[in-house]
Design a protein around this motif. Structure first.
Motif, PDB file in Angstrom:
ATOM      1  N   ILE A 121      40.089 -20.377   1.365  1.00  0.00           N
ATOM      2  CA  ILE A 121      40.424 -19.085   0.743  1.00  0.00           C
ATOM      3  C   ILE A 121      40.983 -19.302  -0.650  1.00  0.00           C
ATOM      4  CG2 ILE A 121      42.743 -19.028   1.773  1.00  0.00           C
ATOM      5  CD1 ILE A 121      42.362 -15.945   1.988  1.00  0.00           C
ATOM      6  N   ASP A 122      40.575 -18.468  -1.567  1.00  0.00           N
ATOM      7  CA  ASP A 122      41.074 -18.485  -2.942  1.00  0.00           C
ATOM      8  C   ASP A 122      42.382 -17.679  -2.977  1.00  0.00           C
ATOM      9  OD1 ASP A 122      41.646 -17.974  -5.607  1.00  0.00           O
ATOM     10  OD2 ASP A 122      39.539 -17.778  -6.186  1.00  0.00           O
ATOM     11  N   VAL A 123      43.510 -18.409  -3.072  1.00  0.00           N
ATOM     12  CA  VAL A 123      44.816 -17.752  -3.000  1.00  0.00           C
ATOM     13  C   VAL A 123      45.019 -16.794  -4.170  1.00  0.00           C
ATOM     14  CG1 VAL A 123      47.312 -18.114  -2.982  1.00  0.00           C
ATOM     15  CG2 VAL A 123      45.828 -19.642  -1.685  1.00  0.00           C
ATOM     16  N   THR A 124      44.543 -17.169  -5.357  1.00  0.00           N
ATOM     17  CA  THR A 124      44.686 -16.288  -6.523  1.00  0.00           C
ATOM     18  C   THR A 124      43.960 -14.965  -6.306  1.00  0.00           C
ATOM     19  OG1 THR A 124      44.870 -18.186  -8.007  1.00  0.00           O
ATOM     20  CG2 THR A 124      44.283 -16.058  -9.001  1.00  0.00           C
ATOM     21  N   SER A 125      42.749 -15.045  -5.745  1.00  0.00           N
ATOM     22  CA  SER A 125      42.000 -13.817  -5.472  1.00  0.00           C
ATOM     23  C   SER A 125      42.684 -12.987  -4.397  1.00  0.00           C
ATOM     24  CB  SER A 125      40.570 -14.158  -5.046  1.00  0.00           C
ATOM     25  OG  SER A 125      39.866 -14.762  -6.107  1.00  0.00           O
ATOM     26  N   LEU A 126      43.266 -13.655  -3.408  1.00  0.00           N
ATOM     27  CA  LEU A 126      43.994 -12.941  -2.359  1.00  0.00           C
ATOM     28  C   LEU A 126      45.210 -12.237  -2.952  1.00  0.00           C
ATOM     29  CD1 LEU A 126      43.968 -12.499   0.757  1.00  0.00           C
ATOM     30  CD2 LEU A 126      45.597 -14.387   0.907  1.00  0.00           C
ATOM     31  N   TYR A 127      45.874 -12.909  -3.883  1.00  0.00           N
ATOM     32  CA  TYR A 127      47.037 -12.319  -4.564  1.00  0.00           C
ATOM     33  C   TYR A 127      46.625 -11.059  -5.327  1.00  0.00           C
ATOM     34  CZ  TYR A 127      51.139 -12.157  -7.668  1.00  0.00           C
ATOM     35  OH  TYR A 127      52.257 -11.772  -8.351  1.00  0.00           O
ATOM     36  N   ILE A 128      45.514 -11.136  -6.040  1.00  0.00           N
ATOM     37  CA  ILE A 128      45.014  -9.970  -6.783  1.00  0.00           C
ATOM     38  C   ILE A 128      44.615  -8.858  -5.811  1.00  0.00           C
ATOM     39  CG2 ILE A 128      43.129  -9.136  -8.258  1.00  0.00           C
ATOM     40  CD1 ILE A 128      43.198 -11.874  -9.637  1.00  0.00           C
TER      41      ILE A 128
END
Length: 312
Positions: free
Chosen positions: A6-13
């Motif tokens: 999972i892309d944590v930055t994308s999840l954050y956004i």
């Protein structure tokens, strides 16, 4: 065991996108580009195998799956931020979000100083503030926020909420300057004949000071105070008072600020009707009690505010 990629930055956004339901607002909030937000959404749509946000005639709406995972994502992001602060906290280097809830009068009075201090000492820390009328402690219990500013007692069923007093508050009566009582000495007796506006933030059914009239024998279950106006937030009160005979019982800073409208005045509450639950508390859940960022925020409140001072 297969660990999801999972892309944590994308999840954050995505966390903020599900809250804002608006690409440009999310980009502005996170100080990033709209294209970055759109790319993150595309990645998350593939990861969750769901559209997550769908366009309607009124803007974007969450899919059922997005509604289902929204709180889980929020809790996960908060826990990740907590982990990132676990070993040390350097305000000038931290990059994350601290989330507050409070009603408009408390937020308007206390948070400008807090935000100014955070901007000076932790310029990369985002401050998120929610003032929508709701139960004061639900988001604390759910892990959706770090702090709540409230004068209410936590429910007895919730034993995990810590709190400390950060300010005293008092109240004023807000009324039209042409109200029949505007230039008269206010008493419990003449106020008992007036029309009041009730601000019901958590479903309250009675006016906050009605029990004072009952103690004085000026009201009872059969002879209630007149409250022909019931609203769920503070923002509507000034305009209503300015155009009617309705009196509102409001925290002093909010009532005084409303008097920028020349149609309005404030009057002191008669001593016999004054309330005694006047402290404002900074509340937090035990999950964040030892979090370095949250410890720093609490120390900031200690530095900025004297709990014995009345903010009016």
């Amino acid at each position: 065991m297969q660990i999801p990629n999972i892309d944590v930055t994308s999840l954050y956004i995505l966390k903020y996108l599900l809250e804002e339901k608006h690409v440009s607002n999310t980009a502005l909030l996170l100080n990033t580009s709209q294209s970055s937000v759109s790319r993150a959404l595309q990645k998350m749509r593939i990861f969750f195998d769901d559209e997550l946000l769908v366009r309607t005639s009124f803007g974007f709406a969450l899919t059922p799956k997005a509604e289902d995972i929204k709180q889980d994502i929020s809790s996960l992001i908060i826990n990740l931020e907590k982990l990132s602060h676990k070993n040390s906290f350097e305000p000038e280097k931290v990059a994350g979000t601290v989330r507050f809830y409070g009603l408009q009068p408390q937020i308007n009075t206390l948070m400008p100083d807090v935000v100014a201090a955070i901007r000076e000492r932790a310029p990369n820390l985002i401050v998120s503030i929610d003032t929508s009328p709701q139960q004061h402690f639900e988001k604390l219990a759910a892990g959706d926020i770090h702090f709540s500013l409230s004068s209410h007692e936590p429910p007895t069923s919730e034993q995990s909420i810590h709190r400390k007093a950060v300010a005293q508050r008092d109240f004023r009566l807000l009324m039209n300057r042409n109200h029949p009582l505007a230039n008269m000495t206010l008493t419990a007796e003449n106020l008992s004949q007036c029309n009041f506006g009730q601000i019901s933030l958590q479903g309250e059914k009675t006016l906050s000071l009605e029990h004072k009239f009952i103690e004085l024998g000026l009201a009872n279950k059969k002879r209630r105070l007149s409250t022909p106006i019931q609203i769920t937030n503070f923002s509507s009160a000034p305009n209503i008072a300015a155009q009617t005979d309705i009196i509102f019982h409001l925290p002093t800073p909010f009532a005084q600020a409303a008097c920028h409208d020349e149609r309005l005045i404030t009057r002191e509450v008669p001593e016999l009707l004054q309330l005694h639950f006047s402290k404002v508390y900074l509340c937090w859940h035990k999950r964040f009690h030892d979090d370095p960022m949250c410890v720093w925020i609490r120390e900031l409140f200690d530095e900025l505010f004297d709990s014995t001072t009345t903010y009016s």
